[in-house]
Scaffold this active site. Structure first.
Site, PDB file in Angstrom:
ATOM      1  N   ASP A  15       0.824  -1.211   0.000  1.00  0.00           N
ATOM      2  CA  ASP A  15       0.000   0.000   0.000  1.00  0.00           C
ATOM      3  C   ASP A  15       0.860   1.263   0.000  1.00  0.00           C
ATOM      4  O   ASP A  15       1.987   1.256   0.501  1.00  0.00           O
ATOM      5  CB  ASP A  15      -0.910  -0.029   1.250  1.00  0.00           C
ATOM      6  CG  ASP A  15      -2.070   0.949   1.130  1.00  0.00           C
ATOM      7  OD1 ASP A  15      -2.422   1.345  -0.006  1.00  0.00           O
ATOM      8  OD2 ASP A  15      -2.628   1.325   2.182  1.00  0.00           O
ATOM      9  N   HIS A  32       2.639   3.522  -8.976  1.00  0.00           N
ATOM     10  CA  HIS A  32       2.451   2.087  -9.255  1.00  0.00           C
ATOM     11  C   HIS A  32       3.659   1.516  -9.993  1.00  0.00           C
ATOM     12  O   HIS A  32       4.070   0.378  -9.756  1.00  0.00           O
ATOM     13  CB  HIS A  32       1.167   1.862 -10.055  1.00  0.00           C
ATOM     14  CG  HIS A  32      -0.076   2.225  -9.278  1.00  0.00           C
ATOM     15  ND1 HIS A  32      -0.282   1.797  -7.995  1.00  0.00           N
ATOM     16  CD2 HIS A  32      -1.161   2.988  -9.599  1.00  0.00           C
ATOM     17  CE1 HIS A  32      -1.444   2.277  -7.549  1.00  0.00           C
ATOM     18  NE2 HIS A  32      -1.985   3.003  -8.502  1.00  0.00           N
ATOM     19  N   LEU A 126      10.625 -20.474  -4.817  1.00  0.00           N
ATOM     20  CA  LEU A 126       9.666 -19.563  -4.183  1.00  0.00           C
ATOM     21  C   LEU A 126       8.347 -19.656  -4.940  1.00  0.00           C
ATOM     22  O   LEU A 126       8.328 -19.606  -6.169  1.00  0.00           O
ATOM     23  CB  LEU A 126      10.186 -18.119  -4.264  1.00  0.00           C
ATOM     24  CG  LEU A 126       9.243 -17.033  -3.725  1.00  0.00           C
ATOM     25  CD1 LEU A 126       9.159 -17.096  -2.198  1.00  0.00           C
ATOM     26  CD2 LEU A 126       9.724 -15.636  -4.136  1.00  0.00           C
TER      27      LEU A 126
HETATM   28  C1  IPE Z   1      -5.423  -2.695  -0.450  1.00  0.00           C
HETATM   29  O1  IPE Z   1      -5.115  -1.356  -0.546  1.00  0.00           O
HETATM   30  C2  IPE Z   1      -5.364  -3.325  -1.804  1.00  0.00           C
HETATM   31  C3  IPE Z   1      -4.038  -3.459  -2.399  1.00  0.00           C
HETATM   32  C4  IPE Z   1      -2.899  -3.118  -1.839  1.00  0.00           C
HETATM   33  C5  IPE Z   1      -4.017  -4.034  -3.709  1.00  0.00           C
HETATM   34  P1  IPE Z   1      -6.221  -0.237  -0.726  1.00  0.00           P
HETATM   35  O2  IPE Z   1      -5.510   1.055  -0.824  1.00  0.00           O
HETATM   36  O3  IPE Z   1      -7.132  -0.582  -1.825  1.00  0.00           O
HETATM   37  O4  IPE Z   1      -7.033  -0.356   0.655  1.00  0.00           O
HETATM   38  P2  IPE Z   1      -7.889   0.729   1.420  1.00  0.00           P
HETATM   39  O5  IPE Z   1      -8.841   1.320   0.433  1.00  0.00           O
HETATM   40  O6  IPE Z   1      -6.932   1.751   1.934  1.00  0.00           O
HETATM   41  O7  IPE Z   1      -8.541  -0.030   2.527  1.00  0.00           O
HETATM   42  C1  IPE Z   2      -1.495   0.232  -3.413  1.00  0.00           C
HETATM   43  O1  IPE Z   2      -1.244   1.593  -3.426  1.00  0.00           O
HETATM   44  C2  IPE Z   2      -1.649  -0.359  -4.786  1.00  0.00           C
HETATM   45  C3  IPE Z   2      -3.032  -0.652  -5.182  1.00  0.00           C
HETATM   46  C4  IPE Z   2      -4.065  -0.622  -4.386  1.00  0.00           C
HETATM   47  C5  IPE Z   2      -3.248  -1.035  -6.563  1.00  0.00           C
HETATM   48  P1  IPE Z   2      -2.436   2.626  -3.437  1.00  0.00           P
HETATM   49  O2  IPE Z   2      -2.773   2.955  -4.849  1.00  0.00           O
HETATM   50  O3  IPE Z   2      -3.566   2.164  -2.616  1.00  0.00           O
HETATM   51  O4  IPE Z   2      -1.746   3.893  -2.763  1.00  0.00           O
HETATM   52  P2  IPE Z   2      -2.419   4.890  -1.722  1.00  0.00           P
HETATM   53  O5  IPE Z   2      -2.927   4.067  -0.589  1.00  0.00           O
HETATM   54  O6  IPE Z   2      -3.520   5.599  -2.462  1.00  0.00           O
HETATM   55  O7  IPE Z   2      -1.309   5.806  -1.336  1.00  0.00           O
HETATM   56 MG    MG Z   3      -4.069   2.391  -0.659  1.00  0.00          MG
END
Ligand code: IPE
Ligand code: IPE
Ligand code: MG
Length: 247
Positions: A15, A32, A126
């Protein structure tokens, strides 16, 4: 690191890509991309540290609700990563698996994922589970539907059987679930499998979660006592002889 204390199965909620990018004045997709770069480093670290199963949360069933441009960008990145990284993964002995609903993705991507799984099937250093279009609730719903379709009687259903109907069938439950970017929530990840996982929250955005951060998480895990509902006195003594015993 003591090999006996390395978790067999590590899962990561990657995240913070969006915030990493915004803090640099970049578009979210740049975050990303940086996240994918980092993933390569952490996969290599898994192989090096002796982790055997590694599950990464890359796209949730809820992430479809993001702006169209971001969803399309993430699909594009997945497509590109499959083309670009497959041979290196293969070389490192990584067996690729997918958890989640493959059928929800574009047919061309589905095909690529299936080919990548096939190509790396014989690798065993792995196992890398990519959770893409994955949701823990969706996984359980999917399992229940399968059980009903298979005509199982109520008495035949127990916890082991449920595990065998999940996308992770045949793999051990995660020992350690790491979430980066400081958030303290599960966000629909490995709801069933995580019943006795140790959780670890890292305060850095995913693109900044480097090998050193990873080592800290594993060391932290190594110091925890997992009781599985029992009390300390019932647990097996640690494999390492303690200094006080003089052995
Ligand atoms: C969880 O992160 C999903 C992934 C890392 C793929 P999100 O950013 O979607 O989760 P929330 O919305 O903060 O709970
Ligand atoms: C996690 O990073 C990746 C995905 C959920 C695809 P985020 O895109 O959720 O990044 P934040 O949480 O908005 O910073
Ligand atoms: Mg996120």
């Amino acid at each position: 690191m003591d090999p006996a204390r390395v978790p067999t199965h590590v899962a990561i909620i990657m995240d913070g890509n969006g915030r990493w990018a915004l803090s640099r004045g970049l578009p979210r997709l740049a975050g990303h991309r940086a996240g994918v770069e980092n993933l390569r480093r952490i996969i290599t670290a898994c192989v090096e540290f002796g982790v055997k199963h590694f599950t990464i949360y890359a796209f949730s069933t809820e992430n479809w609700g993001r702006p169209r441009e971001e969803v399309d960008g993430l699909m594009f990145i997945l497509n590109e990563v499959l083309d670009r990284e497959l041979e290196e993964l293969n070389r490192q002995g990584v067996q690729l698996r997918h958890i989640g609903r493959l059928e929800g993705l574009l047919p061309s991507i589905q095909k690529k994922v299936r080919q990548a799984i096939e190509r790396t099937r014989a690798n065993d250093r792995l196992i890398l589970n990519v959770a893409f279009n994955y949701g823990g609730r969706d996984e359980i719903v999917h399992a229940i539907r399968q059980m009903l379709a298979d005509g199982l009687q109520p008495d035949a259903v127990d916890a082991d059987l449920v595990s065998r109907y999940l996308f992770t069938a045949g793999q051990p439950d995660p020992d350690l679930i790491i979430r980066t970017a400081g958030e303290l929530r599960v966000s629909n990840f490995l709801l069933w499998q995580g019943a006795y996982a140790e959780y670890y929250a890292a305060d850095v955005y995913w693109p900044d979660f480097d090998k050193e951060q990873f080592r800290l998480a594993l060391e932290h895990f190594g110091r925890r006592e997992r009781r599985f509902g029992l009390v300390s006195a019932q647990l097996k003594p640690k494999a390492v002889p303690d200094a006080a015993s003089g052995n």
